[in-house]
Design an enzyme around this catalytic site. Sequence first.
Site, PDB file in Angstrom:
ATOM      1  N   ASP A   9       0.845  -1.199   0.000  1.00  0.00           N
ATOM      2  CA  ASP A   9       0.000   0.000   0.000  1.00  0.00           C
ATOM      3  C   ASP A   9       0.878   1.245   0.000  1.00  0.00           C
ATOM      4  OD1 ASP A   9      -2.972   0.994   0.659  1.00  0.00           O
ATOM      5  OD2 ASP A   9      -1.543   2.236   1.759  1.00  0.00           O
ATOM      6  N   TYR A  13       3.265   9.674  -0.438  1.00  0.00           N
ATOM      7  CA  TYR A  13       4.364   9.079   0.331  1.00  0.00           C
ATOM      8  C   TYR A  13       5.723   9.261  -0.358  1.00  0.00           C
ATOM      9  CZ  TYR A  13       0.378   6.561   2.439  1.00  0.00           C
ATOM     10  OH  TYR A  13      -0.822   6.215   3.016  1.00  0.00           O
ATOM     11  N   LYS A  60      -2.571   5.944  -4.382  1.00  0.00           N
ATOM     12  CA  LYS A  60      -3.650   6.904  -4.105  1.00  0.00           C
ATOM     13  C   LYS A  60      -3.328   8.252  -4.730  1.00  0.00           C
ATOM     14  CE  LYS A  60      -3.631   4.722   0.442  1.00  0.00           C
ATOM     15  NZ  LYS A  60      -2.206   4.587   0.795  1.00  0.00           N
ATOM     16  N   HIS A  82      -7.273   9.732  -2.188  1.00  0.00           N
ATOM     17  CA  HIS A  82      -6.668   9.624  -0.856  1.00  0.00           C
ATOM     18  C   HIS A  82      -7.540  10.259   0.228  1.00  0.00           C
ATOM     19  CE1 HIS A  82      -2.385   9.247   1.035  1.00  0.00           C
ATOM     20  NE2 HIS A  82      -3.319   8.994   1.929  1.00  0.00           N
TER      21      HIS A  82
HETATM   22  P1  NAD Z   1       0.666   1.479  11.873  1.00  0.00           P
HETATM   23  O1  NAD Z   1      -0.539   1.421  12.747  1.00  0.00           O
HETATM   24  O2  NAD Z   1       0.897   0.407  10.892  1.00  0.00           O
HETATM   25  O3  NAD Z   1       1.927   1.644  12.853  1.00  0.00           O
HETATM   26  C1  NAD Z   1       3.232   1.739  12.356  1.00  0.00           C
HETATM   27  C2  NAD Z   1       4.219   2.040  13.474  1.00  0.00           C
HETATM   28  O4  NAD Z   1       4.024   1.149  14.579  1.00  0.00           O
HETATM   29  C3  NAD Z   1       5.649   1.803  13.007  1.00  0.00           C
HETATM   30  O5  NAD Z   1       6.222   3.009  12.566  1.00  0.00           O
HETATM   31  C4  NAD Z   1       6.350   1.270  14.233  1.00  0.00           C
HETATM   32  O6  NAD Z   1       6.840   2.352  14.964  1.00  0.00           O
HETATM   33  C5  NAD Z   1       5.262   0.614  15.011  1.00  0.00           C
HETATM   34  N1  NAD Z   1       5.228  -0.859  14.844  1.00  0.00           N
HETATM   35  C6  NAD Z   1       4.969  -1.578  13.717  1.00  0.00           C
HETATM   36  N2  NAD Z   1       4.952  -2.893  13.971  1.00  0.00           N
HETATM   37  C7  NAD Z   1       5.221  -3.023  15.302  1.00  0.00           C
HETATM   38  C8  NAD Z   1       5.339  -4.132  16.156  1.00  0.00           C
HETATM   39  N3  NAD Z   1       5.170  -5.381  15.708  1.00  0.00           N
HETATM   40  N4  NAD Z   1       5.602  -3.900  17.468  1.00  0.00           N
HETATM   41  C9  NAD Z   1       5.743  -2.635  17.940  1.00  0.00           C
HETATM   42  N5  NAD Z   1       5.630  -1.543  17.159  1.00  0.00           N
HETATM   43  C10 NAD Z   1       5.377  -1.728  15.855  1.00  0.00           C
HETATM   44  O7  NAD Z   1       0.649   2.930  11.207  1.00  0.00           O
HETATM   45  P2  NAD Z   1       0.675   3.546   9.754  1.00  0.00           P
HETATM   46  O8  NAD Z   1       1.968   3.342   9.080  1.00  0.00           O
HETATM   47  O9  NAD Z   1       0.181   4.927   9.933  1.00  0.00           O
HETATM   48  O10 NAD Z   1      -0.473   2.742   8.964  1.00  0.00           O
HETATM   49  C11 NAD Z   1      -0.213   1.618   8.166  1.00  0.00           C
HETATM   50  C12 NAD Z   1      -0.403   1.928   6.708  1.00  0.00           C
HETATM   51  O11 NAD Z   1      -1.718   2.458   6.479  1.00  0.00           O
HETATM   52  C13 NAD Z   1       0.506   3.039   6.181  1.00  0.00           C
HETATM   53  O12 NAD Z   1       1.826   2.616   5.975  1.00  0.00           O
HETATM   54  C14 NAD Z   1      -0.216   3.417   4.914  1.00  0.00           C
HETATM   55  O13 NAD Z   1       0.021   2.447   3.911  1.00  0.00           O
HETATM   56  C15 NAD Z   1      -1.669   3.359   5.379  1.00  0.00           C
HETATM   57  N6  NAD Z   1      -2.193   4.691   5.811  1.00  0.00           N
HETATM   58  C16 NAD Z   1      -3.143   5.276   5.034  1.00  0.00           C
HETATM   59  C17 NAD Z   1      -3.656   6.509   5.380  1.00  0.00           C
HETATM   60  C18 NAD Z   1      -4.709   7.132   4.531  1.00  0.00           C
HETATM   61  O14 NAD Z   1      -5.031   8.310   4.717  1.00  0.00           O
HETATM   62  N7  NAD Z   1      -5.274   6.415   3.587  1.00  0.00           N
HETATM   63  C19 NAD Z   1      -3.215   7.163   6.541  1.00  0.00           C
HETATM   64  C20 NAD Z   1      -2.237   6.539   7.338  1.00  0.00           C
HETATM   65  C21 NAD Z   1      -1.754   5.295   6.972  1.00  0.00           C
END
Ligand code: NAD
Length: 285
Positions: A51, A56, A79, A112
């Site tokens: 994704d 990004y 997106k 997005h």
């Molecule tokens: P997430 O909830 O996936 O959290 C990621 C963070 O959590 C990492 O940076 C790390 O610090 C921590 N982490 C990850 N795995 C872990 C583990 N096993 N143990 C402990 N800590 C851990 O947050 P995200 O990146 O914001 O969301 C995931 C994906 O969703 C994004 O990469 C993106 O692709 C998507 N996203 C989309 C939108 C949108 O507006 N459409 C917004 C935000 C994110």
Amino acid sequence: MSPVPDTAVPSTTLNNGTAIPQLGFGVYQIEPAQTVEAVSKALEVGYRHIDTAQMYQNEAEVGEAVETFGRAEVFITSKLNNSFHEPDAARREFDETLRKLRTDSIDLFLIHWPLPTLYDGDYVSTWKVLGEFLADGRAKAVGVSNFQVPHLERLAAETDLVPAVNQIEVHPYLTNDAVREYGSAHGIVTEAWSPIAQGQVLGDPVITEIATGLSKSPAQVVLRWHVQRGDVIFPKSTTPARIQENFEIFDFELDGDAMKALSALDKGAEGRTGPDPDTFDYVPG
Ligand code: NAD
């Protein structure tokens, strides 16, 4: 390439008949210089769904890693950036997305953010342009992200094209059930972004206690909760051990009490970690 383990990642069927792996890998906030390595690691572990987004700024690196691995094996989502809602800009930048991703067609392309306070509130014209990409086969599926129920109702009233997905913030502190329920009633799959609330839910005592009882990590418990609710998820990490850990969620189950306990952590709008889609108006310069 190392051998791929028996991943058993289930697929969800979208309303156009295509299948999307329920677990993917998100690349938000992964620096371009780190992206090839992180995506390659995820593909090696067994993830087959990436994704990304124009915002990004790492589509080119995703494209490089996926091309090296084998494009045909990987489901890619991108997106449309907030700067490109006007139809000609959307068409031009979609071409750019395909070029950067090194592909003739993308599996899923989303608006997005709805940006209801910008562009005269006209996300409908933008949505119709995504319909062109679907019609000409360069997008296998199209959808939206951060759309609230009134935004989805407006697309339904003014167009014949039903989004394949709505990608929204969902985690135990923001269960976002009204938007999810609209989706399931109308054939729109919910994708849950920030599935572990960028780590903020992992220290919650309710979650850590369940995790200890199951000999799983808090992240695995929360990701498993999403999977059992039926949402598509793509947690992000650049740490190889966590990329692996987040993939190992198909060898255990949460019982009904654990599912209810996690859902009861919902704080409604106060649980948001990201912006409110009704007012978010960030447009990159
Ligand atoms: P997430 O909830 O996936 O959290 C990621 C963070 O959590 C990492 O940076 C790390 O610090 C921590 N982490 C990850 N795995 C872990 C583990 N096993 N143990 C402990 N800590 C851990 O947050 P995200 O990146 O914001 O969301 C995931 C994906 O969703 C994004 O990469 C993106 O692709 C998507 N996203 C989309 C939108 C949108 O507006 N459409 C917004 C935000 C994110």
